[in-house]
Design a protein around this motif. Structure first.
Motif, short mmCIF file in Angstrom:
data_model
loop_
_atom_site.label_atom_id
_atom_site.label_comp_id
_atom_site.label_asym_id
_atom_site.label_seq_id
_atom_site.Cartn_x
_atom_site.Cartn_y
_atom_site.Cartn_z
N GLU A 7 -7.46 -2.28 1.54
CA GLU A 7 -7.76 -2.32 0.11
C GLU A 7 -6.91 -3.37 -0.59
N TRP A 58 -4.94 1.73 -11.29
CA TRP A 58 -3.89 1.20 -10.44
C TRP A 58 -3.02 0.14 -11.11
N ARG A 60 -1.34 9.28 -4.75
CA ARG A 60 -2.70 9.26 -4.18
C ARG A 60 -2.68 8.52 -2.84
N ASN A 61 -3.15 9.20 -1.82
CA ASN A 61 -3.12 8.63 -0.48
C ASN A 61 -4.45 7.93 -0.18
N THR A 62 -4.86 7.02 -1.07
CA THR A 62 -6.17 6.38 -0.93
C THR A 62 -6.08 4.87 -0.78
N ILE A 63 -4.90 4.30 -0.83
CA ILE A 63 -4.73 2.85 -0.73
C ILE A 63 -4.21 2.48 0.65
N THR A 64 -4.90 1.55 1.29
CA THR A 64 -4.48 1.05 2.59
C THR A 64 -4.28 -0.46 2.52
N ALA A 80 0.84 -1.20 0.00
CA ALA A 80 0.00 0.00 0.00
C ALA A 80 0.88 1.26 0.00
N VAL A 109 1.09 4.25 -2.89
CA VAL A 109 0.87 5.66 -2.57
C VAL A 109 2.05 6.50 -3.07
N SER A 144 2.03 6.68 -7.03
CA SER A 144 0.83 7.27 -7.65
C SER A 144 0.56 8.69 -7.19
#
Length: 423
Positions: free
Chosen positions: A46, A63, A39-43, A30, A34, A37
């Motif tokens: 996910e 992705w 983008r700080n939306t993947i944990t 994850a 991040v 990309s």
């Protein structure tokens, strides 16, 4: 060269395998995504959902390039695996069941999947022989929904068991003849399945064994089926002349007292191998005979020959369309393939993908680029969901044909999705 897409692998398990190979936890992957990309939306949650394909969830197109970058694999491999996951959900329980579950559901009731032991010298009767033939047919039905990579070990094991039953038991001459038929049918199926494994198992000795058993059993139609299968595979493997010789031998082995359905099958194989050998006249004549024979055939004449269950008018129309495509006659091939696919069972994924591949090449010949591109996309998605060498090889043929038309925007989109990038 970049690593090609691996046919049949699902995206979730592939991500997990590549992550573990890199020595990463879900959190590590994850964080890497991040970082690349922005983008700080993947944990880690996910990532876990992707790996187990939770509620059908899979990685979105945004992705995939980032995953390919951080996991150090070609993006086309991830794209093929994503398509495999989506296709498996579309085609329902048969695609998502394990091969053993499919086999168990198709074997006759009360007959377990595990091989039965053979006691040397024990006496077997006609009931044993018929039970064995029913078992062969269950495996034959499994070949409709499983690719060679899923089925070959079972088929080779069952062939060994069948041969051992014939050689290691006592029986009457009549029962022995029926056991030889079972050996021949099982050898044909094992050989055919082996042709879908990319050389992992050599099909030739299996076909040879089956042809010998059929001759000893005095079954000319079955001997012709073995020789015809062998010739068909040989021609498709690049030796069209040798394949044609074997199909001609199948004609001779059949004799005259053969059901028209079986004769139609041999005629269609003669048409195909002749087309590959460049003999257009023989190909067209033999295909015409095959269609007339299937039209005139009495369906009840093959009730005791279960190995002919799949030979019918739509199946022969597919072969007619393939011959027409090989001879560059798309105006004949396209409507035939459209008609067959409109009513074809999509759970037979490999055959559906193969038939669609022929429609793609026929549409390209007909200069119908947009429809060809749409059908190619469907074909690649279906083929990606099964470990089938035949489907993968046809995919290579389709890609080669599409590359000649890469200036067409719809074709370029398909190539961007499915074609491995040049070095």
């Amino acid at each position: 060269m970049p690593e090609p897409p691996v046919t049949g692998e699902r995206l979730g398990p592939l991500i997990r395998t590549l992550r573990l190979r890199a020595g990463w936890a879900e959190d590590d992957l994850a964080r890497a995504l991040v970082a690349v990309s922005g983008r700080n939306t993947i944990t880690r949650t996910e990532v876990w959902r992707w790996e187990v394909e939770y509620e059908g969830r899979t990685v979105g197109p945004f992705w995939l390039p980032h995953l390919a970058h951080v996991l150090n694999v070609p993006v086309c491999r991830l794209q093929a695996a994503r398509a495999a996951s989506k296709a498996a959900r579309r085609i329902g329980h048969i695609a998502t069941a394990t091969p053993d579950e499919v086999l168990a559901s198709l074997l006759p009731p009360g007959e377990p999947l595990a091989p039965c032991g053979t006691q040397a010298g024990r006496r077997v009767g006609m009931d044993d022989a018929e039970a064995l033939l029913r078992r062969v047919h269950g495996l034959r039905l499994a070949d409709d929904v499983l690719a060679g990579g899923d089925l070959v070990e079972t088929c080779v094991r069952e062939l060994r068991r069948t041969v051992n039953l014939f050689n290691g038991t006592s029986h009457t001459e009549e029962v022995g003849q029926r056991l030889l038929v079972a050996v021949a049918e099982m050898a044909q199926l094992a050989g055919w399945v082996a042709t879908d494994t990319g050389g992992r198992v050599d099909a030739e000795p299996l076909f040879r064994l089956g042809a010998s058993a059929a001759r000893q059993a005095g079954d000319g139609a079955l001997a012709a089926h073995l020789l015809g299968s062998w010739g068909y595979w040989t021609a498709n493997s690049g030796n069209a002349r040798r394949g044609l010789e074997l199909v001609r031998a199948a004609e001779a082995a059949a004799g005259t007292d053969v059901p028209l359905v079986a004769r139609s099958l041999t005629s269609a194989r003669l048409a195909w191998t002749s087309a590959l050998a460049g003999d257009d006249r023989t190909a067209l004549r033999a295909m015409g005979e095959a269609m007339q024979q299937i039209t005139d055939a009495d369906p009840h004449e093959v009730d005791d020959r279960l190995w002919l269950y799949w030979v019918d008018a739509p199946e022969q129309e597919v072969m007619e369309a393939r011959v027409a495509t090989q001879l560059h006659r798309p105006l004949r091939a396209v409507p035939l393939l459209r008609g067959v696919l409109a009513g074809y069972d999509p759970t037979h994924v490999r055959e559906y993908a193969l038939y669609t591949s022929w429609l793609v090449t026929a549409l390209l010949d007909a200069n119908e680029m947009e429809e060809a591109a749409a059908m190619a996309n469907r074909m690649f998605a279906m083929a990606a969901s099964v470990p089938s060498t035949r489907a993968a090889e046809r995919g290579d043929v389709v890609l080669a044909a599409l590359r000649h038309h890469r200036r067409v925007p719809e074709v370029a989109e398909v190539l961007a999705m499915w074609d491995a990038p040049p070095v």
